[in-house]
Design an enzyme around this catalytic site. Structure first.
Site, PDB file in Angstrom:
ATOM      1  CE  LYS A  38       1.831 -18.395  -1.810  1.00  0.00           C
ATOM      2  NZ  LYS A  38       0.764 -19.208  -1.896  1.00  0.00           N
ATOM      3  CG  ASP A  46      -7.346  -4.970   3.589  1.00  0.00           C
ATOM      4  OD1 ASP A  46      -8.745  -5.090   4.078  1.00  0.00           O
ATOM      5  OD2 ASP A  46      -7.009  -3.742   3.037  1.00  0.00           O
ATOM      6  CE1 TYR A  90      -3.410  -2.686  -0.107  1.00  0.00           C
ATOM      7  CE2 TYR A  90      -4.057  -2.283   2.401  1.00  0.00           C
ATOM      8  CZ  TYR A  90      -4.125  -2.891   1.401  1.00  0.00           C
ATOM      9  OH  TYR A  90      -4.636  -4.123   0.815  1.00  0.00           O
ATOM     10  CG  ASP A 127     -12.276  -6.699   4.985  1.00  0.00           C
ATOM     11  OD1 ASP A 127     -12.755  -6.221   6.353  1.00  0.00           O
ATOM     12  OD2 ASP A 127     -12.122  -5.761   4.052  1.00  0.00           O
ATOM     13  CG  ASP A 183      -1.914 -19.943   0.039  1.00  0.00           C
ATOM     14  OD1 ASP A 183      -1.106 -20.280   0.831  1.00  0.00           O
ATOM     15  OD2 ASP A 183      -2.052 -20.511  -1.301  1.00  0.00           O
TER      16      ASP A 183
END
Length: 362
Positions: free
Chosen positions: A191, A247, A141, A251, A223
């Site tokens: 990851k 993020d 970001y 959610d 994942d």
């Protein structure tokens, strides 16, 4: 003692849920003999309307002079066009960066009274009670370069995921501190099988773990973690991860509780050590929900629980924080529900009445 709180009601349902959060603080003040000084400022769409900026300089200045910041919601569909020069969400990103809020805490708790509110089977989500520690000021970001350009072969764009050893170490320490105060189990999500930044993340997490021999550290690929959050959510206690992964995963996990209107968050400028005050910004994870604004149907519980987090982490008022959380639980046990968590046999209440009920229980 007088506590200074910057109040950012923002857009949409923000002013409605904020009013209930402040109502709870007033109840806490009356019962425990505290004094709260509220200073309201602008952020988001309403700030753009009045000043041209999503985060006016006055807002940041006031926030820096406060013990904590309480924010309700940011977002306005009038600014959805990506070609516009400024968007309400820009104010939130700038506020996080301007206040150095690097640690985002998002608890996910499934109340026993709401196990049927989720789309998942009750026996899967029952007992779920964990917390995300998300790195908030680094990663893709904020990394550079970040740009879009046109080539002879068409348009291209690039975003850069970059992390320093320092950034990783401080958020991982935040994860360990929170885990130490809970069940002493920490899952670090990355990851590392693909990304260089994740490989560094895992290395640093292992190094920092030497400082916390009483906490068990395990690793999960993002994942695999996404899958396990749905299959066995009650197996988690504390999860620490980087900005983008946090993020998305938080959610996803919000749906376990049946409604985003139930989940609070804290964004901290320091490592949350039990019993110590850490400056922070507190907000419900839901958006501004403009379609229901002004109708007295928004769920204020996420804002109220954000108030509890503020009492705990920024003001070191643990007894008061627990009282607010117990009040929410009591009201739910008595069957009161806003529209988003309504079920047969419950009593429907509006935003203001839910706030009244919780305040009375405090």
């Amino acid at each position: 003692m007088k506590y200074r709180v910057t109040v950012l009601s923002g857009d949409g349902i923000g002013p409605e849920v904020m009013a209930e959060g402040l109502k709870i603080l007033q109840a806490v003040a009356a019962k425990y003999h505290h004094e709260f000084e509220f200073k309201s400022e602008l952020i988001g769409g309403i700030a753009i309307d009045q000043t041209g900026s999503a985060l006016p300089a006055a807002t940041l200045k006031t926030a820096r002079k406060s013990h904590a910041v309480l924010l309700a919601a940011v977002g306005d569909p009038r600014f959805d066009d990506p070609k516009l020069p400024v968007h309400p969400e820009d104010g939130l990103l700038a506020l996080r960066k301007g206040l150095g809020l690097f640690a985002n805490l998002r608890p996910v708790k499934v109340f026993d009274q709401l196990v049927d509110a989720s789309t998942l089977k009750p026996d899967v989500i029952r007992g779920t009670d964990f917390i995300f520690i998300r790195e908030l000021t680094g990663g893709v970001y904020f990394g550079k370069p970040k740009k879009e350009w046109v080539t002879a072969g068409g348009r291209k764009a690039v975003d850069t995921m970059v992390y320093s050893e320092h950034e990783i170490a401080r958020i991982v320490r935040a994860g360990f501190e929170v885990a130490r105060a809970r069940k002493k189990v920490l899952v670090s999500v990355d990851k590392a099988n693909v990304l260089k930044s994740s490989r560094l993340w895992r290395q640093v997490a292992i190094e920092v773990s030497a400082e916390y021999p009483d906490v068990t550290l395990t690793h999960a690929l993002v994942d695999a973690c996404a899958m396990q959050l749905i299959r066995t959510p009650s197996a988690f206690d504390v999860i620490v991860t980087e900005n983008l992964f946090g993020d998305i995963l938080s959610d996803e996990a919000a749906q376990l509780a049946g409604s985003m209107g139930m989940l609070p968050s804290a964004s901290l400028a320091g490592i949350p050590v039990s019993g110590h005050k850490t400056f922070g910004l507190y907000e419900p994870i839901h958006g501004s929900a403009p379609s229901i604004a002004g109708q007295d149907i928004a769920n204020p519980v996420a804002t109220i629980l954000s108030v509890a987090m503020m009492l705990r982490y920024s003001l070191a008022l643990e007894t008061e924080a627990r009282a607010v959380e117990a009040a929410v639980n009591s009201v739910l046990e008595r069957g009161y529900r806003t529209d988003d968590i309504m079920a047969p046999g419950n009593t429907r209440v509006g935003t203001r009445q839910m706030g009244d009920l919780v305040a009375a229980e405090v």
